[in-house]
Design a protein around this motif. Structure first.
Motif, PDB file in Angstrom:
ATOM      1  N   VAL A   1      50.145  49.799 -33.750  1.00  0.00           N
ATOM      2  CA  VAL A   1      48.898  49.212 -33.238  1.00  0.00           C
ATOM      3  C   VAL A   1      48.267  50.165 -32.216  1.00  0.00           C
ATOM      4  CG1 VAL A   1      47.952  47.335 -31.844  1.00  0.00           C
ATOM      5  CG2 VAL A   1      49.628  46.830 -33.644  1.00  0.00           C
ATOM      6  N   LEU A   2      49.122  50.707 -31.341  1.00  0.00           N
ATOM      7  CA  LEU A   2      48.613  51.649 -30.330  1.00  0.00           C
ATOM      8  C   LEU A   2      47.986  52.865 -31.021  1.00  0.00           C
ATOM      9  CD1 LEU A   2      50.019  49.737 -28.426  1.00  0.00           C
ATOM     10  CD2 LEU A   2      51.306  51.627 -27.465  1.00  0.00           C
ATOM     11  N   ALA A   3      48.662  53.335 -32.078  1.00  0.00           N
ATOM     12  CA  ALA A   3      48.132  54.495 -32.826  1.00  0.00           C
ATOM     13  C   ALA A   3      46.792  54.141 -33.466  1.00  0.00           C
ATOM     14  CB  ALA A   3      49.141  54.932 -33.882  1.00  0.00           C
TER      15      ALA A   3
ATOM     16  N   THR B   1      52.569  55.006 -17.211  1.00  0.00           N
ATOM     17  CA  THR B   1      52.480  53.859 -18.114  1.00  0.00           C
ATOM     18  C   THR B   1      53.191  54.231 -19.406  1.00  0.00           C
ATOM     19  OG1 THR B   1      50.973  52.167 -18.978  1.00  0.00           O
ATOM     20  CG2 THR B   1      50.287  54.448 -19.268  1.00  0.00           C
ATOM     21  N   PHE B   2      53.190  53.338 -20.370  1.00  0.00           N
ATOM     22  CA  PHE B   2      53.774  53.641 -21.682  1.00  0.00           C
ATOM     23  C   PHE B   2      52.883  54.688 -22.349  1.00  0.00           C
ATOM     24  CE2 PHE B   2      54.619  52.670 -26.210  1.00  0.00           C
ATOM     25  CZ  PHE B   2      55.974  52.930 -26.197  1.00  0.00           C
ATOM     26  N   GLU B   3      53.464  55.790 -22.795  1.00  0.00           N
ATOM     27  CA  GLU B   3      52.650  56.978 -23.050  1.00  0.00           C
ATOM     28  C   GLU B   3      52.184  57.178 -24.492  1.00  0.00           C
ATOM     29  OE1 GLU B   3      55.470  59.536 -21.297  1.00  0.00           O
ATOM     30  OE2 GLU B   3      54.505  59.547 -19.347  1.00  0.00           O
TER      31      GLU B   3
ATOM     32  N   VAL C   1      40.199  51.958 -23.135  1.00  0.00           N
ATOM     33  CA  VAL C   1      41.013  51.862 -21.915  1.00  0.00           C
ATOM     34  C   VAL C   1      42.315  51.181 -22.316  1.00  0.00           C
ATOM     35  CG1 VAL C   1      41.193  50.922 -19.580  1.00  0.00           C
ATOM     36  CG2 VAL C   1      38.965  51.672 -20.449  1.00  0.00           C
ATOM     37  N   TYR C   2      43.426  51.749 -21.878  1.00  0.00           N
ATOM     38  CA  TYR C   2      44.744  51.175 -22.202  1.00  0.00           C
ATOM     39  C   TYR C   2      45.286  50.493 -20.950  1.00  0.00           C
ATOM     40  CZ  TYR C   2      49.773  51.035 -23.247  1.00  0.00           C
ATOM     41  OH  TYR C   2      51.082  50.635 -23.434  1.00  0.00           O
ATOM     42  N   ILE C   3      45.579  49.205 -21.084  1.00  0.00           N
ATOM     43  CA  ILE C   3      46.146  48.442 -19.963  1.00  0.00           C
ATOM     44  C   ILE C   3      47.470  47.840 -20.428  1.00  0.00           C
ATOM     45  CG2 ILE C   3      45.841  46.451 -18.433  1.00  0.00           C
ATOM     46  CD1 ILE C   3      42.840  46.940 -18.534  1.00  0.00           C
TER      47      ILE C   3
ATOM     48  N   GLU D   1      50.759  43.780 -24.468  1.00  0.00           N
ATOM     49  CA  GLU D   1      51.577  42.678 -23.936  1.00  0.00           C
ATOM     50  C   GLU D   1      52.989  42.711 -24.523  1.00  0.00           C
ATOM     51  OE1 GLU D   1      49.471  38.951 -24.415  1.00  0.00           O
ATOM     52  OE2 GLU D   1      47.847  39.564 -23.074  1.00  0.00           O
ATOM     53  N   ALA D   2      53.575  43.903 -24.613  1.00  0.00           N
ATOM     54  CA  ALA D   2      54.924  44.033 -25.185  1.00  0.00           C
ATOM     55  C   ALA D   2      55.935  43.147 -24.446  1.00  0.00           C
ATOM     56  CB  ALA D   2      55.368  45.494 -25.147  1.00  0.00           C
ATOM     57  N   TYR D   3      55.737  42.999 -23.131  1.00  0.00           N
ATOM     58  CA  TYR D   3      56.719  42.260 -22.311  1.00  0.00           C
ATOM     59  C   TYR D   3      56.224  40.863 -21.944  1.00  0.00           C
ATOM     60  CZ  TYR D   3      58.721  46.842 -22.347  1.00  0.00           C
ATOM     61  OH  TYR D   3      59.245  48.027 -22.798  1.00  0.00           O
TER      62      TYR D   3
ATOM     63  N   ARG E   1      51.163  43.042 -29.407  1.00  0.00           N
ATOM     64  CA  ARG E   1      52.447  42.358 -29.153  1.00  0.00           C
ATOM     65  C   ARG E   1      53.519  42.974 -30.053  1.00  0.00           C
ATOM     66  NH1 ARG E   1      52.179  36.666 -27.743  1.00  0.00           N
ATOM     67  NH2 ARG E   1      50.800  36.476 -25.953  1.00  0.00           N
ATOM     68  N   THR E   2      54.780  42.711 -29.714  1.00  0.00           N
ATOM     69  CA  THR E   2      55.879  43.299 -30.486  1.00  0.00           C
ATOM     70  C   THR E   2      57.013  42.302 -30.694  1.00  0.00           C
ATOM     71  OG1 THR E   2      57.489  45.096 -30.534  1.00  0.00           O
ATOM     72  CG2 THR E   2      56.949  44.233 -28.369  1.00  0.00           C
ATOM     73  N   PHE E   3      57.772  42.533 -31.758  1.00  0.00           N
ATOM     74  CA  PHE E   3      59.009  41.777 -31.990  1.00  0.00           C
ATOM     75  C   PHE E   3      60.219  42.509 -31.384  1.00  0.00           C
ATOM     76  CE2 PHE E   3      56.192  39.939 -35.111  1.00  0.00           C
ATOM     77  CZ  PHE E   3      56.593  38.604 -35.159  1.00  0.00           C
TER      78      PHE E   3
HETATM   79  C1  LIG Z   1      54.635  48.789 -23.217  1.00  0.00           C
HETATM   80  C2  LIG Z   1      55.165  49.086 -24.559  1.00  0.00           C
HETATM   81  N1  LIG Z   1      54.338  49.026 -25.603  1.00  0.00           N
HETATM   82  C3  LIG Z   1      54.765  49.279 -26.838  1.00  0.00           C
HETATM   83  C4  LIG Z   1      56.070  49.628 -27.074  1.00  0.00           C
HETATM   84  C5  LIG Z   1      56.447  49.961 -28.468  1.00  0.00           C
HETATM   85  O1  LIG Z   1      57.281  49.009 -28.995  1.00  0.00           O
HETATM   86  P1  LIG Z   1      57.474  48.796 -30.536  1.00  0.00           P
HETATM   87  O2  LIG Z   1      56.823  49.907 -31.274  1.00  0.00           O
HETATM   88  O3  LIG Z   1      58.934  48.745 -30.717  1.00  0.00           O
HETATM   89  O4  LIG Z   1      56.801  47.499 -30.825  1.00  0.00           O
HETATM   90  C6  LIG Z   1      56.979  49.704 -26.013  1.00  0.00           C
HETATM   91  C7  LIG Z   1      58.374  50.066 -26.240  1.00  0.00           C
HETATM   92  O5  LIG Z   1      59.189  50.179 -25.391  1.00  0.00           O
HETATM   93  C8  LIG Z   1      56.508  49.426 -24.723  1.00  0.00           C
HETATM   94  O6  LIG Z   1      57.297  49.505 -23.651  1.00  0.00           O
END
Ligand SMILES: Cc1ncc(COP(=O)(O)O)c(C=O)c1O
Length: 391
Positions: A105-107, A126-128, A168-170, A203-205, A232-234
């Motif tokens: 999703v980020l990609a 942040t998450f890079e 913008v990435y938050i 909102e991964a966490y 979001r993630t599983f």
């Molecule tokens: C903030 C955040 N976003 C995304 C991910 C990517 O997680 P995944 O690709 O396993 O859903 C992570 C993984 O640690 C993360 O910390």
């Protein structure tokens, strides 16, 4: 060859350099990556914010069912998972895209909305992954340091936002700091942001962000704004990091802009079976949240006993000030076959620790207590002086 806690140390050596483990995201380019397969006496993995307790029993059963039909393409169940996510989040299936982990999703967002002349604005640290994917697109990446409370500095982000800002990435809660950016501040930020700038809220966490009135998911309480994409993630609360499944929620129009960048048929039969079971096992999810809250409370207590300055955590990991270069701390833990978070920019005197099982954490604290005390006190004073400059 089976790995033991000793062989992790022996194989990699204290001076091991960064080892890529097959993931594009920089988060996954470990400082020195131990084997991921748990074994008795194997390395203790407190370095990737995984769920230390494994998948739910209901998910394991469903995953095995998925394996039995893995010779078929997962067309039907793919659709079922999209529908289930949509229903669970009270949105239309047209608003949901699955990803191979939320990383995809980020990609997608970086590829859809950034590029030459369309920059990304993000926090540091942040998450890079978003930063890396945007750079791959040839986009300029503007990195804005977190505030003194480790929130995103939305005013500074706004000051850098213009017509040339694509995204913008938050990250909320933020990785690696486990800290929150208040909901009302993000809402005010959205109101002032240029009309053509999209905002990816990661909102991964999410499930772990309990106990603060400042946090409210942008899926649970949406804002009427087509520029907002939520990821979001599983991988975290559901413990499915190795199965690779995540998703986005956005308006149907924004989802259409992301979709061309989605890999076709990007969900596998096992992960999809597992995801349905995970979403249907509310009791197990709530138990996982409660267990994490208990682990987090115990971590905070242990840190306080040692007078460590820990950043309040709203996730399944925490960061605290080490009073010495984190690289030395990482080496110290590695010598006991414990992997902790890698060094993060602007946080050279902080370590990120993912919460393990109570046994893992008891070992963690025993190892921490073996650090030389005098050096800890001396450099602790120095690092307090530099903390303001760091953050
Ligand atoms: C903030 C955040 N976003 C995304 C991910 C990517 O997680 P995944 O690709 O396993 O859903 C992570 C993984 O640690 C993360 O910390």
């Amino acid at each position: 060859m089976p790995f033991s806690r000793r062989s992790f140390l022996g194989t990699l050596g204290l001076g091991a350099t960064a080892a890529a483990v097959g993931f594009r995201g920089l988060e996954r380019v470990a400082f020195a990556e131990p084997p991921r397969t748990p074994s008795p006496g194997g390395p203790i993995l407190l370095n990737s914010n995984e769920n230390a307790y494994g998948i739910f029993p209901s998910v394991e059963k469903a995953a095995l069912e998925g394996l039995r039909v893995a010779h078929r393409y997962p067309f039907r169940i793919y659709h079922d998972v999209v529908e289930r996510i949509a229903a669970g989040n009270k949105v239309s299936p047209k608003q949901v895209l699955l990803g191979n982990g939320s990383t995809e999703v980020l990609a997608m967002a970086s590829r859809a909305f950034t590029g030459p002349g369309r920059k990304l604005i993000a926090a540091v640290p942040t998450f890079e992954s978003s930063l890396a994917y945007s750079r791959d697109r040839g986009a300029q990446v503007v990195e804005i340091p977190l505030t003194s409370t480790y929130a995103h500095d939305l005013d500074a982000m706004l000051a850098h936002a213009g017509r040339d800002t694509g995204l913008v990435y938050i990250c909320n809660p933020n990785n690696p700091t486990a800290s929150l950016t208040p909901r009302r501040d993000i809402e005010a930020f959205l109101r002032k942001l240029p009309a053509n700038t999209y905002v990816l809220i990661d909102e991964a966490y999410h499930h772990f962000a309990t106990g603060s009135p400042d946090y409210l998911s942008f899926i649970d309480k949406p804002v009427d704004d087509p520029r907002v994409i939520v990821a979001r993630t599983f991988s975290k609360v559901y413990g499915m990091a190795g199965l690779r499944l995540g998703y986005s929620v956005a308006t149907p129009a924004t989802t259409k802009l992301l979709q061309p960048w989605q890999l076709e048929d990007n969900g596998n039969m096992i992960a999809l079976h597992a995801a349905l079971a995970a979403l249907n096992d509310d009791a197990a999810m709530r138990a996982a949240v409660a267990r994490n809250a208990a682990d987090r409370k115990e971590f905070t207590r242990q840190a306080a006993v040692r007078k460590l300055r820990a950043i309040p955590s709203y996730a399944n990991f925490a960061m605290f000030e080490t009073g010495r270069p984190v690289r030395d701390v990482i080496k110290h833990f590695r010598a006991d076959n414990i992997a902790v978070g890698r060094p993060f920019p602007r946080m050279e005197n902080f370590v990120r620790v993912s919460f393990g099982t109570p046994d893992d954490m008891a070992t963690f604290w025993r190892t921490w207590d073996k650090l030389p005390t005098l050096a800890k006190q001396e450099s602790g004073l120095r690092s307090q002086e530099s903390a303001a400059a760091n953050c």
